[in-house]
Each structure stands twice: as C-alpha cells, then as structure tokens.
Enzyme design. Structure first.
Site, PDB file in Angstrom:
ATOM      1  N   PRO A  15       1.598  72.147  36.909  1.00 47.98           N
ATOM      2  CA  PRO A  15       1.694  70.809  36.316  1.00 47.98           C
ATOM      3  C   PRO A  15       1.298  70.889  34.852  1.00 47.98           C
ATOM      4  CG  PRO A  15      -0.295  71.003  37.671  1.00 47.98           C
ATOM      5  CD  PRO A  15       0.477  72.272  37.852  1.00 47.98           C
ATOM      6  N   MET A  16       2.140  70.376  33.959  1.00 44.59           N
ATOM      7  CA  MET A  16       1.862  70.462  32.521  1.00 44.59           C
ATOM      8  C   MET A  16       2.158  69.125  31.859  1.00 44.59           C
ATOM      9  SD  MET A  16       3.281  74.311  31.658  1.00 44.59           S
ATOM     10  CE  MET A  16       4.744  74.207  32.714  1.00 44.59           C
ATOM     11  N   GLN A  68       0.407  65.674  41.266  1.00 46.11           N
ATOM     12  CA  GLN A  68      -0.954  65.970  40.833  1.00 46.11           C
ATOM     13  C   GLN A  68      -1.626  64.695  40.356  1.00 46.11           C
ATOM     14  OE1 GLN A  68      -2.416  67.989  37.143  1.00 46.11           O
ATOM     15  NE2 GLN A  68      -3.160  69.562  38.574  1.00 46.11           N
ATOM     16  N   CYS A  98      -8.253  70.345  33.987  1.00 45.29           N
ATOM     17  CA  CYS A  98      -7.833  69.944  32.640  1.00 45.29           C
ATOM     18  C   CYS A  98      -9.047  69.729  31.748  1.00 45.29           C
ATOM     19  CB  CYS A  98      -6.999  68.671  32.719  1.00 45.29           C
ATOM     20  SG  CYS A  98      -6.388  68.136  31.105  1.00 45.29           S
ATOM     21  N   ASN A 209      -3.300  81.402  38.549  1.00 44.14           N
ATOM     22  CA  ASN A 209      -2.596  80.800  37.412  1.00 44.14           C
ATOM     23  C   ASN A 209      -3.256  81.282  36.123  1.00 44.14           C
ATOM     24  OD1 ASN A 209      -2.894  77.601  35.855  1.00 44.14           O
ATOM     25  ND2 ASN A 209      -1.036  78.824  35.830  1.00 44.14           N
ATOM     26  N   GLY A 211      -1.638  82.914  32.123  1.00 47.44           N
ATOM     27  CA  GLY A 211      -1.158  84.089  31.399  1.00 47.44           C
ATOM     28  C   GLY A 211      -0.143  84.943  32.120  1.00 47.44           C
ATOM     29  N   GLY A 231       2.876  78.858  34.191  1.00 40.00           N
ATOM     30  CA  GLY A 231       2.750  77.675  33.362  1.00 40.00           C
ATOM     31  C   GLY A 231       3.697  77.723  32.184  1.00 40.00           C
ATOM     32  N   ARG A 232       3.128  78.005  31.010  1.00 35.41           N
ATOM     33  CA  ARG A 232       3.921  77.939  29.779  1.00 35.41           C
ATOM     34  C   ARG A 232       5.120  78.884  29.774  1.00 35.41           C
ATOM     35  NH1 ARG A 232      -0.619  79.208  25.778  1.00 35.41           N
ATOM     36  NH2 ARG A 232      -1.519  80.038  27.690  1.00 35.41           N
TER      37      ARG A 232
END
Length: 326
Positions: A15-16, A68, A98, A209, A211, A231-232
C-alpha cells in the site's frame, strides 16, 4: 473467520499513499494475475465519521485486494473494517508502519509499535467484526527500539490478538528527524531480523517488505519467509511484476504492448464516466523503464494526459515508437 493459506501472500504490492489507487491496482493486476494488491491507507475516521465510503471503490478485476486502514480506536476500526468487508475486500490490513507526521498526530501508523497492547485491542475488535483475514503491517522497530526483543514482544502480542499474517518492513522508523521519504531510504535494512522472526514464530505467515527490486531477490527472500511485498519498484518499474509472475508461477511473459491493449477497455470506460486521463496515465509512466525510447513514452503521456479531451489515442501515440522498435 476464513482459513489462512500462506500461498495467498506469496507475492504482493505494498500500500502506497498517492500511488496505489484503483487505477494503479487495475494496471498492476494485468501485469501480475497472482499478486495480492493493497489500497492506499484509508483512515478509519474518514470512513466512519466522514462517511467517505467512495474511498472503498474498486473493480472486481482487482481481487485479491486488501483494504489498509489507519487508526487507533478499536470501535472505530471495527466499524471501518465492516464497511471494507461489505464492500468486498479480501483482507483488512492495519497500518502500524507509516512514519509521517500527519499519521503520528492522529496516533496511528508506526508510533503504535510503542503500544502493542492497543494494537492488539484494535485487531481483536476488527476480527470480531469481520470474517475476512485481519492482518498487520509494521516496521522492525521505531526510534530507540533497537533490540530484537521489542519486535518479538510486538509479534507475541499480535499472535495473542489473533493475527495470522504479519507484513514487516525490514527498516526501523525514525519518527523524529527523518522525513517519510528518508524513512524509506536511510534506516538500514535488516532482513535477518525478519528471517529470525519467521524461525521463532513458524505458525505466523511472515511477509517481508523493503528494498526488494528483482526476481533474484524475491527468490532469495522466499527461502526464509512466506511472502514478499514490493513497494516502489513495482511502481517505478511495474514490468518487474510481470517478470516475477513469470518466474514464480511459470506464466507466459506478456509484452508491454499487450498489457496496454488489455488496459484499453478500462481506460475508455473510465473516460466515459468522467475520469480524466491524467489520473490513469500517471501510473503507466514506468512501464518501459530501462527500455530504449522510454523517455519519449513518458514525455508524450506527461505532456498530453492533462489536456482537455485527452483519450486513448494519446497512449497509442506514446507507444507507437516503442512497438515499432520491438
């Protein structure tokens, strides 16, 4: 309560905030049929007090997809979780990771790692309210929590509350002195701490999670934990999802052009209901990351998607040089 199958968390996309909206998730689903997708964090207050149930909108094609939530009031989170379950989400995930100032001021996110008992109460209330799995996403610690024992105690408390799936961002969160962006990059990754957690709590589904950017890294992590969350990397280089899908599930590797063609009916339906193309195109910019001509593809979309009347023809114009070069 649904029975947990660890295979369901083998691969997921994090979730971002400001990124994993419904348009992004639809795109990611085309790239990875098996990945578990997550919404941006939605605060329990927005759903319960603000009655912003529009935040729960998603398409059937996104499943399996998790909602989320952010919050720290057990009763409010329970009601928000009910809204999520009624809306059809496959999982409710509580954000305990977060590090942003806005989140801290609301007493949720990573600062809750200092209050495992409260998190446990939140989880219990949510589990009592819904039949779908209730999971937690956390860090390996916050601020001065340098001892593995802190993460161990947090995990024990989650297990007592009924948590069966724990997603762990393998970095500490520094709540003072680092920005949210710096918190994604500066605290060192400690994968071994997450591996140890899985060894000591084998009954827990542990998802790692932080990197993770390559197929090789995914394979290595899966030697130690149950699942990997990107993620990214999944956002900036979304085609990596197709590569991982191909490696893990032995499905054919789709061409980038075919993915875009499968996106067309969705784009045209969204345009018809009044969605501006720019809201969809921003998620497509990284599709050709690392490929010759990628800069031109991004430029055409970036410069044209916000213009009035922009439609599917803009995407065709952006991809035409890429298809010709293939």
């Amino acid at each position: 309560m649904q029975r947990i199958d660890s295979n369901d968390w083998h691969l997921s996309v994090a979730p971002m905030m400001d990124w994993t909206d419904r348009h992004c998730r639809y795109f990611h689903r085309l790239l990875s049929p098996h990945a578990r997708l997550y919404t941006e964090m939605v605060t329990s207050a927005a759903l319960v007090r603000g009655k912003q149930l529009r935040l729960l909108e998603h398409s059937q094609q996104e499943h399996p997809v998790a909602l989320q939530l952010g919050g720290s009031d057990p009763a409010e989170l329970a009601e928000a979780a009910r809204h999520g379950a009624v809306a059809g989400y496959d999982e409710i995930n509580l954000n305990v990771g977060c590090p942003s100032d806005r989140v801290q001021s609301g007493r949720f996110g990573a600062c809750l790692m200092r209050e495992p008992a409260l998190v446990g109460d939140c989880v219990k209330a949510m589990r009592d309210a819904v039949a779908v799995p209730v999971t937690v996403k956390c860090r390996i610690g916050v601020d001065d929590q340098d001892d593995y024992a802190d993460l161990q105690h947090f995990t024990e408390t989650m297990l007592e509350a009924g948590v069966e799936v724990l997603v762990v961002h393998a970095r500490k969160a520094w709540l003072q002195g680092l920005s949210p962006k710096e918190n994604r990059e500066i605290p060192p990754l400690d994968y071994r701490r997450v591996y140890r957690l899985k060894r000591e709590f084998p009954q827990l589904v542990v998802v790692i999670n932080g990197g993770i950017t390559t197929v090789e890294a995914v394979r290595e992590h899966l030697q130690h934990v149950d699942g990997v969350m990107l993620g990214r990397a999944a956002y900036h280089d979304p085609y990596v999802l197709a590569r991982i899908e191909h490696a893990l599930y032995d499905v054919p590797l789709p061409s980038r052009e075919s993915v875009l063609q499968h996106m067309r009916p969705y784009v045209e339906a969204e345009l018809a209901r009044g969605t501006a193309l720019k809201h969809i195109c921003r998620h497509l910019l990284g599709l050709y990351q690392g490929e010759p001509g990628a800069r031109g593809f991004r430029r055409i979309l970036s410069e044209g998607a916000h213009l009035e009347g922009a439609g599917w023809s803009l995407i065709e114009r952006a991809v035409a040089p890429m298809a010709a070069a293939a």
